[in-house]
Enzyme design. Structure first.
Site, short mmCIF file in Angstrom:
data_model
loop_
_atom_site.label_atom_id
_atom_site.label_comp_id
_atom_site.label_asym_id
_atom_site.label_seq_id
_atom_site.Cartn_x
_atom_site.Cartn_y
_atom_site.Cartn_z
N TYR A 125 0.85 -1.20 0.00
CA TYR A 125 0.00 0.00 0.00
C TYR A 125 0.89 1.25 0.00
O TYR A 125 0.66 2.19 -0.78
CB TYR A 125 -0.95 0.02 1.21
CG TYR A 125 -1.77 1.30 1.26
CD1 TYR A 125 -2.75 1.54 0.29
CD2 TYR A 125 -1.54 2.27 2.23
CE1 TYR A 125 -3.48 2.73 0.31
CE2 TYR A 125 -2.26 3.46 2.24
CZ TYR A 125 -3.24 3.68 1.28
OH TYR A 125 -3.95 4.86 1.28
N PRO A 133 -3.46 12.83 3.16
CA PRO A 133 -4.03 12.75 4.50
C PRO A 133 -3.39 11.64 5.35
O PRO A 133 -2.87 10.65 4.83
CB PRO A 133 -5.50 12.41 4.26
CG PRO A 133 -5.73 12.52 2.78
CD PRO A 133 -4.39 12.30 2.15
#
Ligand code: NDP
Ligand code: 8X3
Length: 252
Positions: free
Chosen positions: A152, A182
């Site tokens: 990821y 974020p």
């Protein structure tokens, strides 16, 4: 009034961002794989219905991406802003135990899907001489690698590199390129990561106040609303309780 295409608008950041653009009287093209969620978005924003176009497709399937985007009604083809938000994580596993299918899904969605959508939309902007704006949704995972986050994190590092590459290549075409990165936000993200294990997903956000989708939407609006001569190139947005990807102050 601008036309804004938001991928992954059926949930989380994408839904909140599409909603915010609509409330600012822009036109939105919302996308995602779940038709019922696209319908629910339209239902929830009934009074803005004529300013919404929904497209149901999987960003991983290049032919589908091209077919859907090239066939949108002519009056929607003048896309001013593309928000590359669709993305996911699958699994949280040491590299030696990772599932091939999880790795492939993340790479195909977060990297290849973003590229497929971008190529079509960027060319639509260039053909129409639009001074467009691409806003990619990166992550703190594109700045740091955390344990078991291997693939990821790699995909979000790739998004960071693609953002920088796009900014160089699209300068000549007056297309701005920005990224919002974020930290931890409570959406469907962890439910998807843990393949539907809601209890495990909830634990990720226990004991502190994570970001909300509306926080990300507000930053995206800020990026999009900057004056013509200003490019808010990158925003790193953290919950106040988070210092980096592994350091979170939780109440015990
Ligand atoms: P959600 O799971 O709530 O939303 C993800 C969105 O992506 C959904 O609308 C989903 O739509 C869409 N999507 C996923 N796969 C595909 C696909 N193959 N084709 C089309 N659409 C797809 O998560 P978030 O809102 O949290 O995530 C949005 C982005 O923000 C992602 O890129 C994520 O990596 C990133 N991010 C998330 C953080 C977090 O802590 N939540 C922090 C930093 C970045 P559908 O399932 O209908 O296809
Ligand atoms: C999502 C943030 O830290 O859960 O990109 O990977 S994190």
């Amino acid at each position: 009034m601008k036309t804004v295409l938001i991928t992954g608008a059926t949930s989380g950041f994408g839904w909140a961002t599409a909603s915010s653009f609509l409330l600012q009287n822009h036109r939105v093209i919302i996308t995602g794989r779940r038709q019922e969620r696209l319908n629910a978005f339209i239902q929830q924003h009934k009074s803005y219905q004529e300013n919404i176009l929904s497209l149901c497709f999987d960003v991983r399937v290049r032919e589908e991406v091209e077919k859907k985007l090239y066939n949108i009604p002519e009056e929607w083809k003048k896309i001013d802003i593309l928000i590359n938000n669709a993305g996911l994580s699958r699994g949280l596993t040491e590299i030696q135990n990772g599932e091939y299918s999880d790795w492939e899904e993340m790479i195909d969605t977060n990297i290849k899907g973003l590229l497929y959508v971008s190529k079509v939309v960027v060319n639509m902007m260039i053909e129409r001489d639009i001074e467009g704006h691409i806003i990619n949704v990166g992550s703190t995972a594109g700045h740091e690698v955390y344990p078991k986050g291997n693939v990821y994190c790699a995909t979000k590092h790739a998004v960071d590199a693609i953002t920088k590459g796009m900014r160089l290549d699209l300068l000549a075409h007056n297309i701005k390129v920005s990224t919002i990165d974020p930290g931890m936000a409570e959406t469907e993200f962890s439910i998807v990561r843990f393949h539907g294990d809601i209890e495990r997903a909830k634990k990720v956000y226990e004991g502190f106040e994570p970001l909300r989708p509306e926080d990300i939407a507000e930053c995206i609006l800020f990026i999009a609303n900057a004056p013509k001569h200003v490019n808010v190139a990158q925003i790193l947005l953290l919950p106040s309780a988070q210092a980096n990807t592994v350091t979170v102050k939780r109440k015990v």
